[in-house]
Design a protein around this motif. Structure first.
Motif, PDB file in Angstrom:
ATOM      1  N   MET A   1       0.904  -0.573   0.165  1.00  0.00           N
ATOM      2  CA  MET A   1      -0.266  -0.091   0.029  1.00  0.00           C
ATOM      3  C   MET A   1       1.048   1.670  -0.054  1.00  0.00           C
ATOM      4  SD  MET A   1      -2.787   0.877  -0.437  1.00  0.00           S
ATOM      5  CE  MET A   1      -4.260  -0.418   0.222  1.00  0.00           C
ATOM      6  N   LEU A   2       2.156   1.111   0.592  1.00  0.00           N
ATOM      7  CA  LEU A   2       3.038   2.141   0.483  1.00  0.00           C
ATOM      8  C   LEU A   2       3.280   2.942  -0.631  1.00  0.00           C
ATOM      9  CD1 LEU A   2       3.856   4.582   2.505  1.00  0.00           C
ATOM     10  CD2 LEU A   2       5.628   2.679   3.218  1.00  0.00           C
ATOM     11  N   SER A   3       3.811   1.397  -1.194  1.00  0.00           N
ATOM     12  CA  SER A   3       4.310   1.617  -2.654  1.00  0.00           C
ATOM     13  C   SER A   3       3.495   2.074  -4.117  1.00  0.00           C
ATOM     14  CB  SER A   3       4.818   0.156  -3.311  1.00  0.00           C
ATOM     15  OG  SER A   3       3.989  -0.599  -3.484  1.00  0.00           O
ATOM     16  N   TRP A   4       1.614   2.244  -3.620  1.00  0.00           N
ATOM     17  CA  TRP A   4       1.289   2.874  -4.663  1.00  0.00           C
ATOM     18  C   TRP A   4       0.947   4.415  -3.923  1.00  0.00           C
ATOM     19  CZ3 TRP A   4      -1.166   1.125  -8.375  1.00  0.00           C
ATOM     20  CH2 TRP A   4      -1.063  -0.298  -8.810  1.00  0.00           C
ATOM     21  N   ALA A   5       1.031   4.650  -2.907  1.00  0.00           N
ATOM     22  CA  ALA A   5       0.996   6.034  -2.441  1.00  0.00           C
ATOM     23  C   ALA A   5       2.113   6.570  -2.963  1.00  0.00           C
ATOM     24  CB  ALA A   5       1.464   6.066  -0.595  1.00  0.00           C
ATOM     25  N   LEU A   6       3.429   5.812  -2.617  1.00  0.00           N
ATOM     26  CA  LEU A   6       4.755   5.981  -3.118  1.00  0.00           C
ATOM     27  C   LEU A   6       4.193   7.168  -4.579  1.00  0.00           C
ATOM     28  CD1 LEU A   6       7.638   5.001  -0.909  1.00  0.00           C
ATOM     29  CD2 LEU A   6       6.808   7.487  -1.486  1.00  0.00           C
ATOM     30  N   THR A   7       3.731   6.156  -5.770  1.00  0.00           N
ATOM     31  CA  THR A   7       3.923   6.442  -7.054  1.00  0.00           C
ATOM     32  C   THR A   7       3.131   7.162  -6.868  1.00  0.00           C
ATOM     33  OG1 THR A   7       3.836   3.503  -6.871  1.00  0.00           O
ATOM     34  CG2 THR A   7       3.072   4.601  -9.390  1.00  0.00           C
ATOM     35  N   PHE A   8       1.450   6.958  -6.246  1.00  0.00           N
ATOM     36  CA  PHE A   8       0.379   8.640  -7.135  1.00  0.00           C
ATOM     37  C   PHE A   8       1.894   9.505  -6.470  1.00  0.00           C
ATOM     38  CE2 PHE A   8      -2.751   4.848  -6.586  1.00  0.00           C
ATOM     39  CZ  PHE A   8      -2.854   5.147  -8.309  1.00  0.00           C
ATOM     40  N   LEU A   9       2.280  10.130  -5.481  1.00  0.00           N
ATOM     41  CA  LEU A   9       3.215  10.813  -5.311  1.00  0.00           C
ATOM     42  C   LEU A   9       4.136  11.219  -6.943  1.00  0.00           C
ATOM     43  CD1 LEU A   9       3.578  12.783  -2.964  1.00  0.00           C
ATOM     44  CD2 LEU A   9       5.047  11.405  -2.087  1.00  0.00           C
ATOM     45  N   ILE A  10       4.238  10.338  -6.794  1.00  0.00           N
ATOM     46  CA  ILE A  10       5.436  10.885  -8.032  1.00  0.00           C
ATOM     47  C   ILE A  10       4.821  11.259  -9.658  1.00  0.00           C
ATOM     48  CG2 ILE A  10       7.433   9.563  -9.895  1.00  0.00           C
ATOM     49  CD1 ILE A  10       8.175   8.008  -7.095  1.00  0.00           C
ATOM     50  N   ILE A  11       3.646  10.646  -9.048  1.00  0.00           N
ATOM     51  CA  ILE A  11       2.817  10.810 -10.886  1.00  0.00           C
ATOM     52  C   ILE A  11       2.339  12.046 -10.474  1.00  0.00           C
ATOM     53  CG2 ILE A  11       0.724   9.968 -12.006  1.00  0.00           C
ATOM     54  CD1 ILE A  11       1.489   7.696 -11.550  1.00  0.00           C
ATOM     55  N   ALA A  12       1.837  12.665  -9.586  1.00  0.00           N
ATOM     56  CA  ALA A  12       1.306  14.162  -8.958  1.00  0.00           C
ATOM     57  C   ALA A  12       2.683  15.343  -9.226  1.00  0.00           C
ATOM     58  CB  ALA A  12       0.866  14.225  -7.719  1.00  0.00           C
ATOM     59  N   LEU A  13       4.066  14.586  -8.883  1.00  0.00           N
ATOM     60  CA  LEU A  13       4.847  15.499  -8.855  1.00  0.00           C
ATOM     61  C   LEU A  13       4.861  16.084 -10.585  1.00  0.00           C
ATOM     62  CD1 LEU A  13       6.847  14.598  -5.986  1.00  0.00           C
ATOM     63  CD2 LEU A  13       6.023  16.971  -6.136  1.00  0.00           C
ATOM     64  N   VAL A  14       5.068  14.783 -11.110  1.00  0.00           N
ATOM     65  CA  VAL A  14       5.615  14.493 -12.578  1.00  0.00           C
ATOM     66  C   VAL A  14       4.637  15.286 -13.421  1.00  0.00           C
ATOM     67  CG1 VAL A  14       5.927  13.797 -14.717  1.00  0.00           C
ATOM     68  CG2 VAL A  14       6.984  12.894 -12.507  1.00  0.00           C
ATOM     69  N   ALA A  15       3.044  15.559 -13.300  1.00  0.00           N
ATOM     70  CA  ALA A  15       1.918  16.050 -13.659  1.00  0.00           C
ATOM     71  C   ALA A  15       1.855  17.705 -13.529  1.00  0.00           C
ATOM     72  CB  ALA A  15       1.326  14.852 -13.222  1.00  0.00           C
ATOM     73  N   ALA A  16       2.254  18.070 -12.212  1.00  0.00           N
ATOM     74  CA  ALA A  16       2.369  19.566 -11.835  1.00  0.00           C
ATOM     75  C   ALA A  16       3.126  19.961 -12.150  1.00  0.00           C
ATOM     76  CB  ALA A  16       2.785  19.497  -9.862  1.00  0.00           C
ATOM     77  N   VAL A  17       4.584  19.932 -12.478  1.00  0.00           N
ATOM     78  CA  VAL A  17       5.597  19.591 -13.594  1.00  0.00           C
ATOM     79  C   VAL A  17       5.218  20.498 -15.043  1.00  0.00           C
ATOM     80  CG1 VAL A  17       7.843  20.244 -14.046  1.00  0.00           C
ATOM     81  CG2 VAL A  17       7.594  19.165 -11.619  1.00  0.00           C
ATOM     82  N   LEU A  18       4.598  19.204 -15.333  1.00  0.00           N
ATOM     83  CA  LEU A  18       4.609  19.303 -16.208  1.00  0.00           C
ATOM     84  C   LEU A  18       3.293  20.434 -16.849  1.00  0.00           C
ATOM     85  CD1 LEU A  18       5.224  15.596 -17.911  1.00  0.00           C
ATOM     86  CD2 LEU A  18       6.621  17.795 -18.203  1.00  0.00           C
TER      87      LEU A  18
END
Length: 55
Positions: A1-18
């Motif tokens: 579950m923690l790995s999913w949270a980290l995955t979504f966090l990385i996706i959110a950061l990349v999407a915000a930068v783009l």
């Protein structure tokens, strides 16, 4: 579950930068929900693991 949270966090950061604000907000929300579920399950398992079986 923690790995999913980290995955979504990385996706959110990349999407915000783009510049994808909607996708970043949704991914951040999903990361927050996954992290909260992880914390709840962790606390429940820690409490259940400390109990000694009664005979």
């Amino acid at each position: 579950m923690l790995s999913w949270a980290l995955t979504f966090l990385i996706i959110a950061l990349v999407a915000a930068v783009l510049g994808f604000g909607g996708l970043a907000g949704t991914a951040a929300w999903a990361a927050k929900i996954c992290f909260i579920v992880f914390i709840i399950l962790f606390v429940v398992s820690a409490i259940a693991g400390r109990r000694t079986p009664t005979v």
